[in-house]
Design a protein around this motif. Sequence first.
Motif, mmCIF file in Angstrom:
data_model
loop_
_atom_site.group_PDB
_atom_site.id
_atom_site.type_symbol
_atom_site.label_atom_id
_atom_site.label_comp_id
_atom_site.label_asym_id
_atom_site.label_seq_id
_atom_site.Cartn_x
_atom_site.Cartn_y
_atom_site.Cartn_z
ATOM 1 N N LYS A 1 30.147 23.157 -9.853
ATOM 2 C CA LYS A 1 30.178 24.269 -8.899
ATOM 3 C C LYS A 1 30.508 23.730 -7.501
ATOM 4 C CE LYS A 1 27.624 28.421 -7.841
ATOM 5 N NZ LYS A 1 26.492 29.230 -8.239
ATOM 6 N N ARG A 2 29.834 22.625 -7.165
ATOM 7 C CA ARG A 2 30.097 22.022 -5.850
ATOM 8 C C ARG A 2 31.547 21.597 -5.736
ATOM 9 N NH1 ARG A 2 26.298 18.205 -6.138
ATOM 10 N NH2 ARG A 2 28.016 16.753 -5.937
ATOM 11 N N MET A 3 32.091 21.088 -6.842
ATOM 12 C CA MET A 3 33.467 20.571 -6.795
ATOM 13 C C MET A 3 34.496 21.681 -6.648
ATOM 14 S SD MET A 3 33.572 17.795 -9.818
ATOM 15 C CE MET A 3 32.448 16.478 -9.976
ATOM 16 N N VAL A 4 34.245 22.822 -7.290
ATOM 17 C CA VAL A 4 35.331 23.821 -7.338
ATOM 18 C C VAL A 4 35.099 25.043 -6.450
ATOM 19 C CG1 VAL A 4 36.095 23.169 -9.662
ATOM 20 C CG2 VAL A 4 34.379 24.944 -9.408
ATOM 21 N N SER A 5 33.893 25.157 -5.823
ATOM 22 C CA SER A 5 33.656 26.399 -5.084
ATOM 23 C C SER A 5 34.623 26.572 -3.928
ATOM 24 C CB SER A 5 32.255 26.538 -4.515
ATOM 25 O OG SER A 5 31.389 25.762 -5.095
ATOM 26 N N ALA A 6 34.922 25.470 -3.220
ATOM 27 C CA ALA A 6 35.827 25.610 -2.081
ATOM 28 C C ALA A 6 37.193 26.107 -2.551
ATOM 29 C CB ALA A 6 35.964 24.276 -1.380
ATOM 30 N N ASP A 7 37.653 25.562 -3.689
ATOM 31 C CA ASP A 7 38.937 25.982 -4.257
ATOM 32 C C ASP A 7 38.900 27.476 -4.603
ATOM 33 O OD1 ASP A 7 40.987 24.769 -7.029
ATOM 34 O OD2 ASP A 7 41.507 25.680 -5.113
ATOM 35 N N ALA A 8 37.769 27.891 -5.223
ATOM 36 C CA ALA A 8 37.628 29.304 -5.602
ATOM 37 C C ALA A 8 37.692 30.190 -4.360
ATOM 38 C CB ALA A 8 36.308 29.507 -6.338
ATOM 39 N N LYS A 9 36.993 29.741 -3.298
ATOM 40 C CA LYS A 9 36.956 30.553 -2.071
ATOM 41 C C LYS A 9 38.362 30.684 -1.495
ATOM 42 C CE LYS A 9 32.985 29.945 -0.003
ATOM 43 N NZ LYS A 9 32.047 29.163 0.792
#
Length: 472
Positions: free
Chosen positions: A328-336
């Motif tokens: 979650k930490r790795m991909v949340s910025a990408d998702a945002k």
Amino acid sequence: MLDGLRERFCLEYEDKTADAERWCRITVMRFDDSGKIRALVLHETLDEVINASAGLEFEDLFADFTATLMRTNAHEIDDEIERWLGRIGLALELDRTTIAQLNRDGQNPVVTHAWAREGVQPIPVGLEVATVMPWLTRKAMRGESVVFSDEQELPLEARPDLEWVVRLGGISSHVMVPLTVAGVVHGAVGFGSIYRRRPWSPRSIRRLQMVSEVFGSALLRKRIAVENIRLANEIHQVSRAATMGEMTAALAHELNQPLAAILNNSRVVQRLLAAKSPDLNEIRAALDDIVRDNARAVEIVRDVRSVFQPGEAKMSPVDMKQVLQDIKRMVSADAKTRNIALSINSSDRLAPVIGDRPHLIEVLLNLILNAFDAVCESDNGPREVTVVAEERSPGELRVSIRDSGRGIDSEALAHLFEPFFTTKSSGMGMGLTIARSIVHNHGGRLWAVQNPDRGATFEFTLPAQPAARIRA
Ligand code: ADP
């Protein structure tokens, strides 16, 4: 010898001449378990019978040898070859059996497998044979066999070879046959007798050639397996690098947060220390924050390293709940940035799985980033990706990645997991192949379905350890 055979063969003989040892007719009948005659062999001389009976024993051994080497896993082939060098050596009453193969640069044959009867020095593994046996090496590399029953038969050029072998305990009779791998001479197999001068009949030489052929095909199989692993690792690396390329920006963003917080808190500490009577409690709290943020940054860097690290799977208990938090930490910025509503849920308590953490992270990243791509390729509608991990049945963890993307048409569905299948202009088509092979290596399954409403769901299972739960 004949007595020993009686158990397995029925022997009849009639004396044709006074010289019974040389001239007798013997019928060898070989029975199968049900009592049917399987083979009937007529021999004119006693010598022939003895040879033939040894041959029949060898036939059994050879059948076992061939079947075993065909069944052996590629990574166990070397051990099995060594074992068979010994068994064949003993069965044929030899003292040394040796395999030499061309080294990596394809130039020099090097001893790779060696056996010697107890009390006899084997040819050392790793020995570059050209340095001590130049004549034999030249012959071997030309694909020629060398057969001698007495060392006196050797030509003058073979003297250096002979001198070296004498230092190692000597040699009386020897057969060297080429070792071919995929039809190309790749080395040689040596069969040596030290104590006994022995004649080599064409039949016994043919047997040794057959042995060498079986060694050759086993070594070819091993070579192919090693090459496959090398290619798979390379592809693995490339795919990791591609995934990492996409993630670099997101991770830089992730790292910025703890680093900025550390800077802020350090400034706070500086300011507090400049006061006449510094507030120690506040300083302690700010330092605690610095330590915590530093730990977070270290963890992010460690995750990046672990995704990049090549190598074999290292199995240990893995807490999938923790893995999902890290993902979650790795991909949340990408998702945002891509305007995707990402939700990652797991049951409060999940049994640990035995697995390789970096490999499992790789599977999840591949599936989640694919889901992101799929929702971004869809023109309208919600942009949602939901990851759920739960233990649907005891001992089985199931993770599903559901998206509201463009979905998978039935044609693509049939090819999704094939290497190099991609519908993306810059896709490589290896992500799902690798993900499935990782899941399979963990004893699980990975599949995809089209959702009834919109989008697709990828699901995989992993065997979990029901007995040992990791606390939530
Ligand atoms: P690539 O990196 O090329 O996408 P993958 O092996 O990861 O390689 O995926 C192969 C193909 O599977 C993709 O090109 C895409 O067509 C399809 N695919 C994968 N995930 C999804 C998904 N969630 N929804 C729709 N199609 C997908």
